[in-house]
Structure formats: C-alpha cells, structure tokens
Design a protein around this motif. Structure first.
Motif, PDB file in Angstrom:
ATOM      1  N   GLU A  48       0.907  -1.271  -0.103  1.00  0.00           N
ATOM      2  CA  GLU A  48       0.099  -0.051   0.012  1.00  0.00           C
ATOM      3  C   GLU A  48       0.873   1.218  -0.097  1.00  0.00           C
ATOM      4  O   GLU A  48       1.788   1.487   0.915  1.00  0.00           O
ATOM      5  CB  GLU A  48      -1.027  -0.182   1.190  1.00  0.00           C
ATOM      6  CG  GLU A  48      -1.556   1.427   1.480  1.00  0.00           C
ATOM      7  CD  GLU A  48      -2.487   1.888   0.204  1.00  0.00           C
ATOM      8  OE1 GLU A  48      -3.260   1.233  -0.468  1.00  0.00           O
ATOM      9  OE2 GLU A  48      -2.322   3.013  -0.101  1.00  0.00           O
ATOM     10  N   SER A  59     -13.892   8.020  -0.916  1.00  0.00           N
ATOM     11  CA  SER A  59     -15.051   7.423  -1.575  1.00  0.00           C
ATOM     12  C   SER A  59     -16.105   8.533  -0.988  1.00  0.00           C
ATOM     13  O   SER A  59     -15.821   9.588  -0.325  1.00  0.00           O
ATOM     14  CB  SER A  59     -15.159   6.104  -1.234  1.00  0.00           C
ATOM     15  OG  SER A  59     -16.036   5.514  -2.013  1.00  0.00           O
ATOM     16  N   VAL A  62     -21.710   5.591   0.058  1.00  0.00           N
ATOM     17  CA  VAL A  62     -23.006   4.687   0.519  1.00  0.00           C
ATOM     18  C   VAL A  62     -22.462   3.381  -0.129  1.00  0.00           C
ATOM     19  O   VAL A  62     -22.161   3.199  -1.355  1.00  0.00           O
ATOM     20  CB  VAL A  62     -24.255   5.215   0.030  1.00  0.00           C
ATOM     21  CG1 VAL A  62     -25.341   4.198   0.009  1.00  0.00           C
ATOM     22  CG2 VAL A  62     -24.476   6.366   0.389  1.00  0.00           C
ATOM     23  N   GLY A 145       4.191  -0.088  -5.332  1.00  0.00           N
ATOM     24  CA  GLY A 145       4.697  -0.777  -6.266  1.00  0.00           C
ATOM     25  C   GLY A 145       5.143  -0.058  -7.508  1.00  0.00           C
ATOM     26  O   GLY A 145       4.370   0.843  -8.048  1.00  0.00           O
ATOM     27  N   GLU A 191      -5.062  -1.289  -7.953  1.00  0.00           N
ATOM     28  CA  GLU A 191      -4.592  -0.057  -7.471  1.00  0.00           C
ATOM     29  C   GLU A 191      -5.661   1.195  -7.598  1.00  0.00           C
ATOM     30  O   GLU A 191      -5.445   2.490  -7.338  1.00  0.00           O
ATOM     31  CB  GLU A 191      -3.452   0.495  -8.740  1.00  0.00           C
ATOM     32  CG  GLU A 191      -2.345  -0.187  -8.515  1.00  0.00           C
ATOM     33  CD  GLU A 191      -1.315   0.083  -9.695  1.00  0.00           C
ATOM     34  OE1 GLU A 191      -1.509  -0.055 -10.777  1.00  0.00           O
ATOM     35  OE2 GLU A 191      -0.446   0.735  -9.330  1.00  0.00           O
ATOM     36  N   CYS A 330     -11.390  -1.321  -8.910  1.00  0.00           N
ATOM     37  CA  CYS A 330     -11.375  -0.153 -10.131  1.00  0.00           C
ATOM     38  C   CYS A 330     -10.079  -0.094 -10.989  1.00  0.00           C
ATOM     39  O   CYS A 330     -10.038   0.869 -11.936  1.00  0.00           O
ATOM     40  CB  CYS A 330     -11.620   1.308  -9.367  1.00  0.00           C
ATOM     41  SG  CYS A 330     -13.490   1.304  -9.043  1.00  0.00           S
ATOM     42  N   SER A 343     -17.539   0.037  -4.840  1.00  0.00           N
ATOM     43  CA  SER A 343     -16.869  -0.720  -3.785  1.00  0.00           C
ATOM     44  C   SER A 343     -17.293  -1.986  -3.486  1.00  0.00           C
ATOM     45  O   SER A 343     -16.564  -2.769  -3.416  1.00  0.00           O
ATOM     46  CB  SER A 343     -16.554   0.152  -2.202  1.00  0.00           C
ATOM     47  OG  SER A 343     -17.981   0.327  -2.214  1.00  0.00           O
TER      48      SER A 343
HETATM   49  C1  LIG Z   1     -15.649  10.866  -4.824  1.00  0.00           C
HETATM   50  C2  LIG Z   1     -16.091   9.464  -5.032  1.00  0.00           C
HETATM   51  C3  LIG Z   1     -17.464   8.957  -4.472  1.00  0.00           C
HETATM   52  C4  LIG Z   1     -17.373   7.681  -4.526  1.00  0.00           C
HETATM   53  N1  LIG Z   1     -18.806   7.076  -3.846  1.00  0.00           N
HETATM   54  C5  LIG Z   1     -19.046   5.824  -3.611  1.00  0.00           C
HETATM   55  C6  LIG Z   1     -19.974   5.362  -2.980  1.00  0.00           C
HETATM   56  O1  LIG Z   1     -20.774   6.083  -2.455  1.00  0.00           O
HETATM   57  N2  LIG Z   1     -20.440   3.989  -2.908  1.00  0.00           N
HETATM   58  C7  LIG Z   1     -19.308   3.197  -3.467  1.00  0.00           C
HETATM   59  O2  LIG Z   1     -19.825   1.911  -3.357  1.00  0.00           O
HETATM   60  N3  LIG Z   1     -18.483   3.438  -4.127  1.00  0.00           N
HETATM   61  C8  LIG Z   1     -18.158   4.817  -4.242  1.00  0.00           C
HETATM   62  N4  LIG Z   1     -16.931   5.253  -4.936  1.00  0.00           N
HETATM   63  C9  LIG Z   1     -16.309   4.250  -5.892  1.00  0.00           C
HETATM   64  C10 LIG Z   1     -15.433   3.599  -4.774  1.00  0.00           C
HETATM   65  O3  LIG Z   1     -14.718   4.239  -4.138  1.00  0.00           O
HETATM   66  C11 LIG Z   1     -14.390   2.763  -5.627  1.00  0.00           C
HETATM   67  O4  LIG Z   1     -15.047   1.934  -6.398  1.00  0.00           O
HETATM   68  C12 LIG Z   1     -13.499   1.846  -4.713  1.00  0.00           C
HETATM   69  O5  LIG Z   1     -12.766   2.587  -3.820  1.00  0.00           O
HETATM   70  C13 LIG Z   1     -12.644   0.863  -5.451  1.00  0.00           C
HETATM   71  O6  LIG Z   1     -11.741   0.134  -4.693  1.00  0.00           O
HETATM   72  P1  LIG Z   1     -10.472  -0.540  -5.110  1.00  0.00           P
HETATM   73  O7  LIG Z   1      -9.915  -1.108  -4.123  1.00  0.00           O
HETATM   74  O8  LIG Z   1     -10.420  -1.046  -6.482  1.00  0.00           O
HETATM   75  O9  LIG Z   1      -9.635   1.155  -5.218  1.00  0.00           O
HETATM   76  P2  LIG Z   1      -9.323   2.240  -4.150  1.00  0.00           P
HETATM   77  O10 LIG Z   1     -10.167   2.366  -3.375  1.00  0.00           O
HETATM   78  O11 LIG Z   1      -8.782   3.270  -5.198  1.00  0.00           O
HETATM   79  O12 LIG Z   1      -7.939   1.705  -3.547  1.00  0.00           O
HETATM   80  C14 LIG Z   1      -6.732   1.378  -4.019  1.00  0.00           C
HETATM   81  C15 LIG Z   1      -5.500   1.484  -2.962  1.00  0.00           C
HETATM   82  O13 LIG Z   1      -4.436   1.171  -3.823  1.00  0.00           O
HETATM   83  C16 LIG Z   1      -3.300   1.973  -3.386  1.00  0.00           C
HETATM   84  N5  LIG Z   1      -2.524   2.048  -4.476  1.00  0.00           N
HETATM   85  C17 LIG Z   1      -2.357   2.170  -5.788  1.00  0.00           C
HETATM   86  N6  LIG Z   1      -1.455   2.261  -6.676  1.00  0.00           N
HETATM   87  C18 LIG Z   1      -0.620   1.693  -5.808  1.00  0.00           C
HETATM   88  C19 LIG Z   1       0.821   1.292  -5.991  1.00  0.00           C
HETATM   89  N7  LIG Z   1       1.414   1.379  -7.091  1.00  0.00           N
HETATM   90  N8  LIG Z   1       1.361   0.772  -4.777  1.00  0.00           N
HETATM   91  C20 LIG Z   1       0.952   0.569  -3.789  1.00  0.00           C
HETATM   92  N9  LIG Z   1      -0.294   0.934  -3.435  1.00  0.00           N
HETATM   93  C21 LIG Z   1      -0.935   1.530  -4.408  1.00  0.00           C
HETATM   94  C22 LIG Z   1      -3.890   3.217  -3.291  1.00  0.00           C
HETATM   95  O14 LIG Z   1      -3.179   3.896  -2.416  1.00  0.00           O
HETATM   96  C23 LIG Z   1      -5.175   2.662  -2.472  1.00  0.00           C
HETATM   97  O15 LIG Z   1      -5.194   2.466  -1.034  1.00  0.00           O
HETATM   98  C24 LIG Z   1     -16.849   6.586  -5.102  1.00  0.00           C
HETATM   99  C25 LIG Z   1     -15.552   7.345  -5.695  1.00  0.00           C
HETATM  100  C26 LIG Z   1     -15.337   8.634  -5.522  1.00  0.00           C
HETATM  101  C27 LIG Z   1     -13.873   8.872  -5.963  1.00  0.00           C
END
Ligand SMILES: Cc1cc2nc3c(=O)[nH]c(=O)nc-3n(C[C@H](O)[C@H](O)[C@H](O)COP(=O)(O)OP(=O)(O)OC[C@H]3O[C@@H](n4cnc5c(N)ncnc54)[C@H](O)[C@@H]3O)c2cc1C
Ligand code: SF4
Length: 557
Positions: A48, A59, A62, A145, A191, A330, A343
């Motif tokens: 991370e 995020s 909800v 990474g 990521e 994502c 999420s």
């Molecule tokens: C403003 C906003 C509002 C949202 N509202 C909602 C909502 O209400 N409900 C909902 O379900 N979804 C919502 N979403 C979408 C939701 O946040 C995402 O779908 C979800 O966070 C995706 O999860 P993830 O684990 O794929 O990525 P992320 O949550 O982005 O997590 C990725 C992690 O990987 C880490 N990372 C990235 N690259 C590297 C690297 N190279 N090396 C090490 N670590 C790395 C990052 O620091 C982060 O901690 C919203 C998004 C935004 C931006």
C-alpha cells in the motif's frame, strides 16, 4: 548516479497484491479463508503506497453490503464500521436557487439505497486490514509498487517497490535503500482508478484491445462536523444540474453519518469540453446552494481530498487476466455510475480473482492467465450490475444532463423489466483527454471568491488533506516533453492543468508584466487523484508513484 545495476532483495509469495483498498484486501482475506478451509498454507502480501491502510482511500460512501455479507457474514459481531443505514434517500435537480425533487418511484428499484450503509471507506479498509492481518496476510503500508517485474517468458513475476532516498536530481542520498522485488505465482493489481502499474499492464498485454476507452470523473470531497440539530443521520442526498451547464456531467452528494458527520462532495465527468472549467471551484459553488448550505452553516470542515472515479462501465472493462496476474476492483473500472457505487464490485472482483488463483495454485500452476476469473466475472452479479446501466453514461455525455439522464432512466427501466433491456450498447467515443475545445472558442468562467465559511481556496483545502511528500525526490509527475505546457497547452487551452488539478500542483507563472510564462509543478501538494494523467489534452503527464508513504493522510474519507 549508479553505474552498476542495483541488486535488489527478493521475497517470494503465492500472491502479491498491489493496493490495500477494498479490492486488494478482500482478495487477500478470501485467499486466506480458502487456505484455512482446505488446510493449506498460502503466502499473501499487500503493498500500500499510503503511510497506513486507508490513508489514500477517498470515496463517498454509501456502500451496498452485498460483498461484505459474503466475505465476512458476521461483520456486525466483528465490529465492522457500518453503523449508519441509509434511512432517507433524496434526489434533487438544482437551479441556482431552486430545487426540484425527483420522486424516488421514478427510479428503478435497483437504484434504491434501501439496505445500504453510509460509511467512511477508509475506516472500512482499516477494519478489513485488521481482519486480513488476523488471518496472516502480510500488509506493507508505505511501500509503493513502482515497477512490474517479468519472467523470461514475459509473464508478470511480481513487482518492485520504489527505491528510497533518491534525490531530486536522481543521485543517491546517504539514506538510499534500493527497492525490493516481491515475487508471486500471481500478482493482483488493485490500484483503483488509473493505477500506474495497471496502465503498464494494460499497454503491455493489450488488455483494452477492442474495448471502449475508460472514462473517468473527478470526485472532490470534504468531511464536515455539523451542529447536532441539523444532523439527519442516515440521509443520503444527491443533486444534479446547477452549477454545471447541461453539457457537463456530474453532481453532488451529501451523506449524514456517524456522530454529526457529513460527507459532502462533487463529481465532474472528465469529458467536459470547456478548458476554463475548474472542478474544484464548481464544488465550492455548489455548497452555497440552499439545499447544501442549510446543513453546513454553523459546521466545521475537517478534511478535504480528491480522487478519480471510473465511469466507463461494462464497455470499457479491459481483459481482466494476463500472464501472471489480474486486474481487480477499479483498476478494471467497476463503478456503477448512476448508483455512484463501486466498492461492492471492487470487493466481489477481488474475491473472484482470489478463488481463481487459489484453484490454480492448488493445481501447481503459476504465472499463467487466470481465465477462470474472466469466465466467473462474465456470469457474475458485477456483470449484471454494470450491464443494466451501460447506456446511462453514453446518453448523458451525448445528449446532456436533462435529456440524457431522462433517457438513461428509460433505458434502466427497460433493463429492470425486460431481460437485456433494449439490447443495444452505446459507445463512449473519445477518451477524456480529447474532449477539450480550444480556449479561443470557449466561454471563460468567472468563479466567485470563496467566503471562508462554506467555500475555500485550494491551498487551505490541501492543508486539510494532510498531504506530505519528501521534497528532495524526483518529481513524480513526469512530463514527456517539458516544453508542451507553455508551447502548446497554454496558447491552445490556456493550460487547463491550472484548473483541473484540485490541489494547485500546476501553475503558470509569469513576470510582473505577464511576460515569460513558466510552468511550475508543486509536486509536494499532490493528493494522488490521477486527474492530470487522465485529462491533459497533450497526454504529456504521467503520474508515477512517489517515495512510498508520500501523499495524503486522510483520517476517515
Ligand atoms: C468521490 C467518490 C465517491 C464515491 N462514492 C462511492 C459510494 O458512495 N459508494 C461506493 O460503493 N463507491 C463509491 N465510489 C467508488 C469507490 O470508491 C471505488 O469503486 C472503490 O474505492 C474501488 O476500490 P479499489 O480497491 O479498486 O480501489 P481504491 O479504493 O482506489 O484503492 C486502491 C488502493 O491502492 C493503493 N495503490 C494504488 N497504486 C498503488 C501502487 N502502485 N502501490 C501501492 N499501493 C497502491 C491506493 O493508495 C489505494 O489505497 C466513489 C468514488 C469517488 C472517487
Ligand atoms: S498533480 Fe495530478 S494527481 Fe496530483 S492532485 Fe493534481 S491532478 Fe491530482
């Protein structure tokens, strides 16, 4: 500069996971659960880039608990931080001072927030990390990474973390420590939106061949503590239209949760065309609308941040599996745009990839493509969730908010009532970097000055993101051609980076008489939203990971 190749230490795991968000942590937990069920040992590590799990998570949020119910059915007993069920779901179209409520019966039932929870996704990730560590997952916060590592056959063999202690000019400081190679039988890229390694994997294995371009929005969010008498715990409120013009997609959200906390935010679709638009200033404006101002007045802003959100939906999902690894969450773009939720799909995809990798490792396979993950995905609830809303974003982009959203509603109803809906899938067309019109043809936008009560400037906002980068390190915002910002972007689009960056990283400085323009990058302010990597009209900016641990330190976003 070193003249010898650097010897790196290497560590071996069964599965290496890059990113400690909902996708990465769910994959790690599922792998360990399967190992326990089958009495097998399995080595899992999660890298991370944030200083701790949750530090870079931003995020709404909800969340639909469908994934959590499957992953940890007794999450309530285990103290998961889901304590605010949605009890009131409201939707408004805004005029400058007016509001028009949309009756919820106009929305298909799958859009309802009944049964969902208002949370801090960062805190949910912190809790998931505790569960993962309890199962034996090794989690390394503060390690980014930085490179994909390949084997002799060209499959991904793992990742290398970035070197620490490299000075701005590339020389090694006394504190220099080379990165470590983390090798896995499979490597999961988790990521989130616009991952830097994900971008490399997509290009190397042509994972997006034949797919529509990924689309994005920028989401800017603040956390407020408001007077108790105004707090309506469980209220989820969304708005559209003002202050954006009809040709620009986006809208605001305001969620009341926990003890007097309100998450308020604004998403602007990054296919906007006016180079003078500033998503940050649009957000500051919307907070003055009576619908939002009424709740915030008398309150205190306690946090600020921004993050890109994927919006391409089913049309834009790249191939998920590649030799040696898979995209989850994502990184693959699994947000349901009209529901503003991703999420749950991030978690479900992590769990599915985990199941595929666990089976493959059990068959003594390694570093091949997990095609069973692709197959499971096509038949999954994620696919169903995204398929039935597939035309909303293209209709919105092509026809504007009023007509596009109305027809999107009709299309969603068709999908609710008839299997497969209207059977056609609309295309997105251009990538978001290609949608700006020249400044000479665009209308300048005069944003009001912030009042310091409801609206603020960028610098005081960035202060609340607690972002921090070691100053003496190579700039992590790389320009392919350093002349482009002033020679091309400034005359053509009035260098839009000055406005789309929500952290004031990019500035065009001039002499007192306005002559001699220079492009300045204040890299230490970056909140890792990735918008510049997406929206630069010359595709000249590449976001790479800074030294691990750098970036925002969000307490509970
Ligand atoms: C403003 C906003 C509002 C949202 N509202 C909602 C909502 O209400 N409900 C909902 O379900 N979804 C919502 N979403 C979408 C939701 O946040 C995402 O779908 C979800 O966070 C995706 O999860 P993830 O684990 O794929 O990525 P992320 O949550 O982005 O997590 C990725 C992690 O990987 C880490 N990372 C990235 N690259 C590297 C690297 N190279 N090396 C090490 N670590 C790395 C990052 O620091 C982060 O901690 C919203 C998004 C935004 C931006
Ligand atoms: S520099 Fe890029 S990634 Fe960093 S905050 Fe600005 S737009 Fe976002």
């Amino acid at each position: 500069m070193p003249d010898q190749p650097i010897e790196r230490e290497a560590m071996d795991y069964d599965v290496v996971i890059v990113g400690g968000g909902p996708a990465g942590l769910s994959a790690a937990i599922r792998l360990k659960q399967l190992a326990a069920e089958h009495s097998r040992e399995i080595g899992i590590c999660v890298l991370e880039k944030g200083s701790e799990i949750g530090a870079h998570i931003l995020s709404g949020a909800v969340i639909d608990p469908i994934a959590l119910n499957q992953l940890i059915p007794d999450w309530k007993d285990k103290g998961a931080p889901l304590t605010t069920p949605v009890t009131d779901d409201r939707f408004f179209f805004l005029g400058k001072k007016r509001r028009f409520a949309m009756p919820t019966f106009l929305m298909p039932p799958f859009m309802s927030n009944h049964g969902n929870y208002i949370v801090s996704l960062g805190n949910l990730c912190r809790w998931l990390a505790e569960q993962a560590e309890g199962l034996g997952v090794e989690i390394y916060p503060g390690f980014a990474g930085a490179e994909l590592v390949y084997d002799e056959a060209g499959a991904v063999r793992g990742v290398a973390t970035g070197d620490m202690g490299v000075a701005r000019d590339g020389s090694h400081k006394p504190s220099y420590t080379p990165g470590i190679e983390l090798r896995g039988k499979y490597t999961f890229l988790a990521e989130g939106a616009r991952g830097s390694l994900t971008k490399l994997a997509i290009a190397r294995f042509a994972l997006d061949a034949g797919k529509e371009p990924q689309k994005y929005g920028i989401g800017i969010k603040e956390l407020w503590e408001i007077p108790q008498e105004k707090h309506q715990k469980g209220l989820a409120l969304h708005t559209m239209c003002w202050p954006l013009k009809n040709d620009t997609g986006g809208g605001s959200f305001m969620y009341h949760f926990d003890d007097n906390l309100v998450a308020v935010g604004f998403v602007v679709h990054l296919n906007y065309s006016n180079p003078f638009l500033s998503p940050f200033d649009e957000f500051q404006r919307v907070k003055h609308h009576p619908v939002i101002a009424a709740a915030l007045e008398g309150g205190k802003r306690i946090s600020y941040g921004a993050r890109a959100i994927t919006e391409g939906g089913i049309q834009s999902i790249p191939k998920l599996a590649f030799p040696g690894g898979a995209l989850i969450g994502c990184a693959a773009g699994l947000v349901n745009v009209p529901r503003l939720k991703g999420s749950h799909n991030a978690m479900l995809s992590g769990m599915m990839a985990a199941e595929a990798a666990f089976a493959a490792i059990g068959e003594n396979r390694q570093r091949d493509a997990l095609t069973s993950y692709e197959t499971a995905f096509s038949a999954s609830v994620i696919h169903k969730d995204l398929y039935r809303v597939r035309n909303v974003k293209p209709l919105w982009s092509k026809l504007g908010t009023v007509l596009g959203v109305a027809l999107g509603g009709v299309d969603m109803w068709a999908n609710q009532l008839i299997p497969g809906g209207f059977q056609f899938t609309l295309k997105h067309g251009k990538a978001d970097s290609d949608t700006l019109i020249p400044a000479a043809q665009a209308e300048p936008i005069d944003y009001p000055k912030p009042d310091g009560v409801l609206s603020f400037d960028k610098l005081s906002s960035v202060f609340l993101s607690n972002t921090n980068h070691e100053e003496d390190q190579p700039v992590h915002l790389r320009l392919t051609d350093p002349d482009i910002p002033i020679k091309i972007n400034l005359p053509t689009w009035d260098e839009p980076a000055q406005r789309y960056c929500p952290a004031g990283v990019y500035e065009v400085l001039t002499d007192d008489d306005g002559a001699n323009p220079r492009f300045q990058i204040n890299a230490q302010n970056c909140v890792h939203c990735k918008t510049c990597d997406i929206k630069d009209p010359s595709r000249n900016i590449t976001w790479v990971v800074p030294e691990g641990g750098g970036g925002p330190n969000y307490p509970n976003m």
